[in-house]
Design a protein around this motif. Structure first.
Motif, PDB file in Angstrom:
ATOM      1  N   PRO A 183       6.313   2.585  -0.938  1.00 59.49           N
ATOM      2  CA  PRO A 183       6.657   1.181  -0.721  1.00 59.49           C
ATOM      3  C   PRO A 183       6.371   0.634   0.679  1.00 59.49           C
ATOM      4  O   PRO A 183       6.203  -0.562   0.855  1.00 59.49           O
ATOM      5  CB  PRO A 183       8.168   1.143  -1.003  1.00 59.49           C
ATOM      6  CG  PRO A 183       8.629   2.526  -0.629  1.00 59.49           C
ATOM      7  CD  PRO A 183       7.511   3.445  -1.038  1.00 59.49           C
ATOM      8  N   TRP A 184       6.353   1.507   1.679  1.00 56.14           N
ATOM      9  CA  TRP A 184       6.223   1.050   3.056  1.00 56.14           C
ATOM     10  C   TRP A 184       4.937   1.563   3.695  1.00 56.14           C
ATOM     11  O   TRP A 184       4.447   2.643   3.334  1.00 56.14           O
ATOM     12  CB  TRP A 184       7.401   1.534   3.922  1.00 56.14           C
ATOM     13  CG  TRP A 184       8.698   1.718   3.240  1.00 56.14           C
ATOM     14  CD1 TRP A 184       9.408   2.876   3.101  1.00 56.14           C
ATOM     15  CD2 TRP A 184       9.500   0.709   2.606  1.00 56.14           C
ATOM     16  NE1 TRP A 184      10.576   2.660   2.417  1.00 56.14           N
ATOM     17  CE2 TRP A 184      10.665   1.343   2.098  1.00 56.14           C
ATOM     18  CE3 TRP A 184       9.335  -0.668   2.406  1.00 56.14           C
ATOM     19  CZ2 TRP A 184      11.652   0.648   1.418  1.00 56.14           C
ATOM     20  CZ3 TRP A 184      10.321  -1.370   1.723  1.00 56.14           C
ATOM     21  CH2 TRP A 184      11.462  -0.716   1.242  1.00 56.14           C
ATOM     22  N   LEU A 185       4.427   0.821   4.653  1.00 54.50           N
ATOM     23  CA  LEU A 185       3.509   1.364   5.646  1.00 54.50           C
ATOM     24  C   LEU A 185       4.378   1.797   6.818  1.00 54.50           C
ATOM     25  O   LEU A 185       4.989   0.960   7.486  1.00 54.50           O
ATOM     26  CB  LEU A 185       2.489   0.320   6.095  1.00 54.50           C
ATOM     27  CG  LEU A 185       1.642   0.717   7.307  1.00 54.50           C
ATOM     28  CD1 LEU A 185       0.774   1.921   7.003  1.00 54.50           C
ATOM     29  CD2 LEU A 185       0.800  -0.457   7.793  1.00 54.50           C
ATOM     30  N   VAL A 186       4.473   3.091   7.051  1.00 52.04           N
ATOM     31  CA  VAL A 186       5.350   3.648   8.081  1.00 52.04           C
ATOM     32  C   VAL A 186       4.498   3.913   9.320  1.00 52.04           C
ATOM     33  O   VAL A 186       3.561   4.718   9.271  1.00 52.04           O
ATOM     34  CB  VAL A 186       6.033   4.937   7.596  1.00 52.04           C
ATOM     35  CG1 VAL A 186       7.023   5.437   8.646  1.00 52.04           C
ATOM     36  CG2 VAL A 186       6.743   4.693   6.266  1.00 52.04           C
ATOM     37  N   THR A 187       4.788   3.233  10.413  1.00 54.48           N
ATOM     38  CA  THR A 187       3.970   3.372  11.610  1.00 54.48           C
ATOM     39  C   THR A 187       4.134   4.760  12.220  1.00 54.48           C
ATOM     40  O   THR A 187       5.110   5.473  11.958  1.00 54.48           O
ATOM     41  CB  THR A 187       4.305   2.286  12.635  1.00 54.48           C
ATOM     42  OG1 THR A 187       5.715   2.259  12.869  1.00 54.48           O
ATOM     43  CG2 THR A 187       3.857   0.919  12.130  1.00 54.48           C
TER      44      THR A 187
END
Length: 286
Positions: A183-187
């Motif tokens: 679900p996320w783009l995790v930096t």
């Protein structure tokens, strides 16, 4: 920082998950999360935002893929020693590279379509790498500096199309909905070591895959460096880094997905996905 996109397919808006797990709208700050917003300076500006001033997003709203306008989806085959063993194949001496058509990209909880006549529809939980800066002949020691972040992926595969037909693997990898991302783009600041991510996948509540990126044959830095020797990696390009053991074709006898099955997968800080398999609707293109 965890970024996401939400709303109907093709009309997603940008968002950010705050420190308390509340979904916040970024529409007043930027138009979308695209290759143009993945560079270090752009991400640094987002990290400085006072997230409490941003509007909340209804958690019931659909999540789309966390990056829009993705140009290329590259994938690595047999990149876990234990997965190669279950497939009965030798370890590759160099990364096995193939691609998925970008029309396969879907949101993390969207339905997965079973193609007409599909007999060997399979699952593959993976760590996906999202390129943030133009990369060309990048040394391995510097390669992680070209990564914007990471996300969870399911490299859905129709094995008969992939392995039993002449030609390239792309035919068994590119059906619409066969590349759920998010679900996320995790930096990268939240994933200091991409070789320390635990991955899991269940089908209908039954454990199927359990693994760790520690057992990759070729690590993330090597893959970014290696690919940059043969192609110009661009911001927004996605690299699927391979899958741990437990895929359907590795079971004895093999297990494959059918309409009605539910696939759930996760990767720690990367979040979780959930997809129901349905018969592909025919007629108008998606």
């Amino acid at each position: 920082m965890k970024l996401f996109r939400y709303g109907p397919p093709g009309d997603e808006r940008p968002g950010l998950l705050d420190a308390h797990g509340v979904r916040r709208d970024l529409s007043g700050v930027l138009g979308d999360i695209t290759p143009h917003t993945l560079g270090p300076d752009a991400l640094a500006r987002l990290a400085r935002l006072d997230t409490q001033r941003l509007p909340e997003v209804d958690p019931a709203v659909r999540l789309g893929p966390p990056v829009g306008q993705i140009g290329n989806v590259l994938a690595i085959g047999l990149n876990y020693a234990d997965h190669a063993a279950e497939a009965g194949l030798p370890l590759p001496r160099q990364p096995i590279v193939f691609s998925k058509h970008t029309a396969a990209i879907a949101g993390p909880h969207d339905e997965v379509w079973a193609p007409p006549g599909a007999a060997k529809l399979d699952w593959e939980v993976e760590l996906a790498v999202v390129i943030g800066r133009s990369a060309w002949h990048v040394p391995e020691a510097d390669a992680l500096g070209y990564v914007a972040g990471y996300c969870l992926a399911n490299d859905v595969s129709e094995r008969a199309h992939q392995l039993e037909m002449d030609g390239q693997w792309i035919k068994g990898k590119s059906y619409p909905t066969h590349c759920p991302l998010g679900p996320w783009l995790v930096t990268t600041d939240e994933v200091p070591d991409p070789q320390a991510v635990d991955l899991w996948l269940d089908v209908n509540g039954q454990p199927r895959q359990r693994g760790s990126t520690r057992t990759m044959v070729f690590g993330v830095a090597y893959l970014v460096s290696y690919l940059s020797r043969f192609m110009h990696l661009l911001p927004g390009d996605v690299i699927l880094t391979g899958t741990p053991p437990g895929v359907g074709m590795g079971h004895k006898p093999p297990l494959f997905l059918r309409p009605g099955d539910v696939v759930a997968l996760g990767g720690g800080v990367l979040g979780e996905q959930r997809q129901r398999v349905v018969a592909a609707p025919l007629g108008a293109a998606p």
